[in-house]
Design an enzyme around this catalytic site. Sequence first.
Site, PDB file in Angstrom:
ATOM      1  N   SER A  82      18.850  -2.260 -12.900  1.00 17.98           N
ATOM      2  CA  SER A  82      19.945  -1.241 -12.720  1.00 17.98           C
ATOM      3  C   SER A  82      21.194  -1.757 -13.138  1.00 17.98           C
ATOM      4  O   SER A  82      21.569  -2.093 -14.375  1.00 17.98           O
ATOM      5  CB  SER A  82      19.871  -0.685 -11.276  1.00 17.98           C
ATOM      6  OG  SER A  82      20.396   0.295 -10.950  1.00 17.98           O
ATOM      7  N   LEU A  83      22.366  -1.744 -12.146  1.00 14.97           N
ATOM      8  CA  LEU A  83      23.711  -2.285 -12.407  1.00 14.97           C
ATOM      9  C   LEU A  83      23.450  -3.700 -12.981  1.00 14.97           C
ATOM     10  O   LEU A  83      24.425  -4.101 -13.746  1.00 14.97           O
ATOM     11  CB  LEU A  83      24.653  -2.304 -11.182  1.00 14.97           C
ATOM     12  CG  LEU A  83      26.057  -2.524 -11.504  1.00 14.97           C
ATOM     13  CD1 LEU A  83      26.714  -2.038 -12.371  1.00 14.97           C
ATOM     14  CD2 LEU A  83      26.763  -2.893 -10.082  1.00 14.97           C
ATOM     15  N   LEU A 150      20.102   3.916  -1.578  1.00 15.30           N
ATOM     16  CA  LEU A 150      19.002   2.978  -1.500  1.00 15.30           C
ATOM     17  C   LEU A 150      17.890   4.135  -1.289  1.00 15.30           C
ATOM     18  O   LEU A 150      16.739   4.170  -2.018  1.00 15.30           O
ATOM     19  CB  LEU A 150      18.659   2.176  -0.206  1.00 15.30           C
ATOM     20  CG  LEU A 150      19.550   1.089  -0.279  1.00 15.30           C
ATOM     21  CD1 LEU A 150      19.299   0.348   0.946  1.00 15.30           C
ATOM     22  CD2 LEU A 150      19.412   0.299  -1.452  1.00 15.30           C
ATOM     23  N   ASP A 213      11.708   7.705 -12.699  1.00 15.90           N
ATOM     24  CA  ASP A 213      13.130   7.209 -12.134  1.00 15.90           C
ATOM     25  C   ASP A 213      14.069   8.281 -12.131  1.00 15.90           C
ATOM     26  O   ASP A 213      14.303   9.240 -13.058  1.00 15.90           O
ATOM     27  CB  ASP A 213      13.541   6.116 -13.301  1.00 15.90           C
ATOM     28  CG  ASP A 213      14.743   5.384 -12.924  1.00 15.90           C
ATOM     29  OD1 ASP A 213      15.570   5.851 -11.959  1.00 15.90           O
ATOM     30  OD2 ASP A 213      14.892   4.168 -13.282  1.00 15.90           O
ATOM     31  N   HIS A 240      12.722   3.743  -9.640  1.00 18.21           N
ATOM     32  CA  HIS A 240      13.712   2.982 -10.080  1.00 18.21           C
ATOM     33  C   HIS A 240      13.703   1.492  -9.888  1.00 18.21           C
ATOM     34  O   HIS A 240      14.413   0.643 -10.148  1.00 18.21           O
ATOM     35  CB  HIS A 240      15.034   3.535  -9.539  1.00 18.21           C
ATOM     36  CG  HIS A 240      16.359   2.872 -10.106  1.00 18.21           C
ATOM     37  ND1 HIS A 240      16.634   3.207 -11.567  1.00 18.21           N
ATOM     38  CD2 HIS A 240      17.462   2.140  -9.411  1.00 18.21           C
ATOM     39  CE1 HIS A 240      17.785   2.569 -11.529  1.00 18.21           C
ATOM     40  NE2 HIS A 240      18.284   1.998 -10.580  1.00 18.21           N
TER      41      HIS A 240
END
Length: 263
Positions: A82-83, A150, A213, A240
């Site tokens: 992700s990030l 989350l 996702d 995700h």
Amino acid sequence: MSFPALHIDTVGTHGPDLILLHGWGVNNAVFSPLKNALHQYRVHYVDLPGFGLSPNIDGDINQWAQALAQQLPKHAIWIGWSLGGLVASKVAIDFPDSVAALVTIASSPCFMARDELPNTPAWPGISPEVLAQFSTQLNRDLPRTVERFLAIQAMGSDNAKADIHQIKQLVLSKPLPSRQALSQGLTMLEGVDIRKQLRQIQQPWLRMWGKLDGLVPRRVIQQMPQAENISDILLNKASHAPFISHQDDFLHNLLPWIIKYQQ
């Protein structure tokens, strides 16, 4: 430029170096389920600046990438979720000697949805309104903001409740991230766009995606550059966080690729 020392848990004393970078709102404990499977490597589980046990680092993604490149081994395999995938990609572009090979998991070079030029398809991603809401809520209720994010990460997964529960249990074993770090991370999700720089990534690059996702739509794949050094894996039932929800499928694809490209 020198930076405060980041918290890095290094497991293993031999084998190729693997570096794992987590996503927004969590810390390196989110990768705990992978430790047994990666035991034959020297793995560096990083708490990004201001997350987990790491101090804040002022600045933007450029300073974060520089700090990571300075404090971690050269010629490693970088794995970013992700990030963390965005940050790892930035390291691969700006500090190519640091990154022997790159793995991005459910990550995008531009997380926010954007309207493009005429005759060009819109860029799929998180709506600006959703990111703006998180920015506003961050100043009101930090724990609730993290919890909501989350929950979004598990959207679409056929094990959504179990996934959320597991992620929360893992990440709450450490302190909540600092308000500064969360704000910096949101700014990166909102504003960073490295699409035009992706062709600079010459290292072997594995991109892993979740078909379900809700944060990084699979339509992103069609608009990403393709090249001989790049492989795409779409996990059909994952959302995700595929390394949590579909760990066996995830490792079945990841481990042979690492063996192929390890130094």
